[in-house]
Motif scaffolding. Structure first.
Motif, short mmCIF file in Angstrom:
data_model
loop_
_atom_site.label_atom_id
_atom_site.label_comp_id
_atom_site.label_asym_id
_atom_site.label_seq_id
_atom_site.Cartn_x
_atom_site.Cartn_y
_atom_site.Cartn_z
N THR A 258 -8.68 5.28 -4.92
CA THR A 258 -8.26 4.06 -4.23
C THR A 258 -8.03 4.33 -2.75
N VAL B 192 -11.34 4.34 -1.01
CA VAL B 192 -11.82 2.97 -0.80
C VAL B 192 -11.07 2.33 0.37
N SER C 178 0.83 -1.21 0.00
CA SER C 178 0.00 0.00 0.00
C SER C 178 0.86 1.25 0.00
N ILE D 28 -4.49 8.54 -7.44
CA ILE D 28 -4.61 7.50 -6.42
C ILE D 28 -5.73 7.79 -5.42
#
Length: 141
Positions: A74, A77, A57, A71
């Motif tokens: 993402t 999320v 990550s 990014i």
């Protein structure tokens, strides 16, 4: 973040990659030393696998800082997923502290004041996006 800060984060992360297993273990050691209650968020978790997820990550985020908006979906999320794990807004400063302390230990003298500032800016960006996403979900619920 400035272009120089992005470069410093990316360059220093490349130095971390070869020692990523040890760095990930140190991160969780620091995290639980700062707040032992956070250990409860990882019941029955294989911490070696968790460390690999952490480093993956971080790599995704570090390499996506330029431009950061690519990014952000993402990251949002990821924030929502972390809420389901029990992560609360008050945990973000603790995680940031553990991250900075871990990077300082892992990079040694290469963790200059400028590198620290760059990582603090990167984490600040990440944390603010994640907190905002978690708040949006709470308001929608």
């Amino acid at each position: 973040m400035t272009p120089d800060q992005i470069r410093l984060v990316q360059d220093s992360f490349r130095e971390i990659v070869p020692i990523r297993v040890a760095v990930a273990a140190l991160f969780y050691e620091r995290l639980f030393a700062i707040d032992a209650d956070l250990r409860a968020l990882f019941p029955m978790t294989d911490m070696t696998k968790q460390g690999a997820k952490l480093m993956a990550s971080l790599g995704f985020i570090v390499h996506g800082l330029e431009p950061a908006d690519t990014i952000l979906p993402t990251v949002r999320v990821l924030a929502r997923r972390h809420v389901t794990y029990g992560v609360e807004e008050r945990h973000y400063p603790i995680v940031g502290q553990a991250l900075i302390e871990t990077l300082a230990a892992g990079l040694g003298t290469a963790f200059t004041p400028a590198v620290r500032e760059a990582w603090e800016a990167a984490y600040g960006l990440l944390a603010s996006v994640m907190i905002a996403a978690a708040r949006e979900d709470q308001l929608a619920a």
